[in-house]
Design a protein around this motif. Sequence first.
Motif, PDB file in Angstrom:
ATOM      1  N   ILE A 146     -15.913  -2.609   5.366  1.00 28.00           N
ATOM      2  CA  ILE A 146     -15.439  -1.965   4.134  1.00 28.00           C
ATOM      3  C   ILE A 146     -14.362  -2.823   3.487  1.00 28.00           C
ATOM      4  O   ILE A 146     -14.412  -3.122   2.294  1.00 28.00           O
ATOM      5  CB  ILE A 146     -14.862  -0.547   4.421  1.00 28.00           C
ATOM      6  N   ILE A 147     -13.385  -3.225   4.290  1.00 25.04           N
ATOM      7  CA  ILE A 147     -12.260  -3.966   3.720  1.00 25.04           C
ATOM      8  C   ILE A 147     -12.690  -5.352   3.245  1.00 25.04           C
ATOM      9  O   ILE A 147     -12.243  -5.819   2.203  1.00 25.04           O
ATOM     10  CB  ILE A 147     -11.073  -4.060   4.721  1.00 25.04           C
ATOM     11  N   SER A 148     -13.602  -5.999   3.983  1.00 26.51           N
ATOM     12  CA  SER A 148     -14.013  -7.332   3.510  1.00 26.51           C
ATOM     13  C   SER A 148     -14.858  -7.202   2.241  1.00 26.51           C
ATOM     14  O   SER A 148     -14.746  -8.032   1.335  1.00 26.51           O
ATOM     15  CB  SER A 148     -14.707  -8.149   4.604  1.00 26.51           C
ATOM     16  N   ASP A 149     -15.677  -6.149   2.148  1.00 29.40           N
ATOM     17  CA  ASP A 149     -16.437  -5.897   0.906  1.00 29.40           C
ATOM     18  C   ASP A 149     -15.474  -5.660  -0.254  1.00 29.40           C
ATOM     19  O   ASP A 149     -15.628  -6.221  -1.342  1.00 29.40           O
ATOM     20  CB  ASP A 149     -17.305  -4.632   1.049  1.00 29.40           C
ATOM     21  N   LEU A 150     -14.480  -4.832   0.037  1.00 31.92           N
ATOM     22  CA  LEU A 150     -13.471  -4.494  -0.967  1.00 31.92           C
ATOM     23  C   LEU A 150     -12.736  -5.735  -1.443  1.00 31.92           C
ATOM     24  O   LEU A 150     -12.554  -5.953  -2.642  1.00 31.92           O
ATOM     25  CB  LEU A 150     -12.422  -3.596  -0.303  1.00 31.92           C
ATOM     26  N   SER A 169       0.834  -1.200   0.000  1.00 34.31           N
ATOM     27  CA  SER A 169       0.000   0.000   0.000  1.00 34.31           C
ATOM     28  C   SER A 169       0.870   1.251   0.000  1.00 34.31           C
ATOM     29  O   SER A 169       1.804   1.362   0.806  1.00 34.31           O
ATOM     30  CB  SER A 169      -0.893   0.021   1.233  1.00 34.31           C
ATOM     31  N   TYR A 170       0.539   2.179  -0.885  1.00 36.45           N
ATOM     32  CA  TYR A 170       1.281   3.435  -1.009  1.00 36.45           C
ATOM     33  C   TYR A 170       0.339   4.602  -0.779  1.00 36.45           C
ATOM     34  O   TYR A 170      -0.856   4.530  -1.092  1.00 36.45           O
ATOM     35  CB  TYR A 170       1.927   3.517  -2.402  1.00 36.45           C
ATOM     36  N   THR A 207      -2.049  -4.143  -5.498  1.00 37.27           N
ATOM     37  CA  THR A 207      -1.145  -3.033  -5.163  1.00 37.27           C
ATOM     38  C   THR A 207      -2.052  -1.821  -4.968  1.00 37.27           C
ATOM     39  O   THR A 207      -2.890  -1.520  -5.823  1.00 37.27           O
ATOM     40  CB  THR A 207      -0.143  -2.799  -6.308  1.00 37.27           C
ATOM     41  N   ASN A 208      -1.911  -1.166  -3.815  1.00 35.05           N
ATOM     42  CA  ASN A 208      -2.882  -0.143  -3.428  1.00 35.05           C
ATOM     43  C   ASN A 208      -2.283   1.262  -3.425  1.00 35.05           C
ATOM     44  O   ASN A 208      -1.209   1.463  -2.869  1.00 35.05           O
ATOM     45  CB  ASN A 208      -3.421  -0.448  -2.026  1.00 35.05           C
ATOM     46  N   LEU A 209      -2.998   2.209  -4.025  1.00 32.26           N
ATOM     47  CA  LEU A 209      -2.614   3.624  -3.916  1.00 32.26           C
ATOM     48  C   LEU A 209      -3.740   4.330  -3.177  1.00 32.26           C
ATOM     49  O   LEU A 209      -4.894   4.308  -3.603  1.00 32.26           O
ATOM     50  CB  LEU A 209      -2.386   4.244  -5.300  1.00 32.26           C
ATOM     51  N   GLN A 243      -3.422  -5.514   4.121  1.00 30.77           N
ATOM     52  CA  GLN A 243      -2.351  -6.470   3.843  1.00 30.77           C
ATOM     53  C   GLN A 243      -2.847  -7.907   3.939  1.00 30.77           C
ATOM     54  O   GLN A 243      -2.430  -8.762   3.184  1.00 30.77           O
ATOM     55  CB  GLN A 243      -1.164  -6.259   4.799  1.00 30.77           C
ATOM     56  N   SER A 244      -3.756  -8.181   4.886  1.00 30.65           N
ATOM     57  CA  SER A 244      -4.160  -9.576   5.093  1.00 30.65           C
ATOM     58  C   SER A 244      -5.324  -9.998   4.184  1.00 30.65           C
ATOM     59  O   SER A 244      -5.521 -11.183   3.972  1.00 30.65           O
ATOM     60  CB  SER A 244      -4.494  -9.835   6.561  1.00 30.65           C
ATOM     61  N   ASN A 245      -6.079  -9.020   3.669  1.00 29.69           N
ATOM     62  CA  ASN A 245      -7.254  -9.393   2.866  1.00 29.69           C
ATOM     63  C   ASN A 245      -7.063  -9.219   1.367  1.00 29.69           C
ATOM     64  O   ASN A 245      -7.828  -9.764   0.587  1.00 29.69           O
ATOM     65  CB  ASN A 245      -8.472  -8.556   3.276  1.00 29.69           C
TER      66      ASN A 245
END
Length: 271
Positions: free
Chosen positions: A113-117, A26-27, A165-167, A159-161
Amino acid sequence: MNIQRVSTGIAGLDTLLQGGFIPSRSYLVTGEAGTGKTTACMQFLLNGLKKKENAVYVTVDERPAEILQTAASLDWDLQKYVQEKSLVILDASAYFSGLAVGGAEKGADLQKIISDLAAYAKRMAATRLVIDPVTPLILSGDSPARVQDIARALMHLLQSNLTTTNLISSHLPRGFDHDPTNGIEEFLAAGVLILRVNQTNGRFSRTLTVKKMRGTSVEPNEYPFNIVKGSGIVLASPELRPAAAETEESFHPLEFFQLPKEEPEKDPTNT
Ligand SMILES: Nc1ncnc2c1ncn2[C@@H]1O[C@H](COP(=O)(O)OP(=O)(O)OP(=O)(O)O)[C@@H](O)[C@H]1O
Ligand SMILES: [Mg+2]
């Protein structure tokens, strides 16, 4: 071991970053309003989309239709990729404004949010993800310690889900005079890009600084850039000289003296 880097999509920046971002990390791209964060995010996704990769764009401040319009104003047809289903734009404004159904507990929201994502990203085999901007989510904490807890939790969840590569963009209040990323980035990001609009002698210029980039040796200079229709953020090239060097170059009080080249002596035997 040589890891294949993920291009940032920004002309000149990949050269600075030895090829681009390290995959699956993640950046953070941060800066005041109008400094080019959304442009950078779109550019990053577009680079992948053009290579037939799939991508997810989580928008918070702007509605998806506005994102498409902003892209179109830069001559970028994001709509085409939405139609092709290689790009999914998710509107997260409901979560961030606290309007999400059953969203009373912020911690639960973050996980949801993160699990949906992650579900979206997995279903469409996405390789790139943007959250633009993440600040409302992080600042939902009511104390600095809580903000840091949320930032750390977000980092961990990403990181775990996700394998993308995330911006992630974050906005700064105008004239913020201490650490502009407010310490968030140390938990959040493998790298931090700072975008600025500077004013010198009544002239405005844009600069990009690579504040931090894990696993990459890079000079922490301010690099001038322009936002160009069709290309987006374009770093001054080809030398990628830092902004400070540019002003120095315009004034040369001292001229460097070089000895004149001596003519090679003629060999008398060789006549
Ligand atoms: N079509 C265009 N051509 C050239 N420059 C443009 C174009 N569209 C926007 N810009 C410039 O790009 C700047 C950056 O816009 P962008 O939306 O990327 O900033 P931002 O950092 O995301 O802002 P915010 O914090 O408000 O979300 C704008 O202020 C504008 O000056
Ligand atoms: Mg923006």
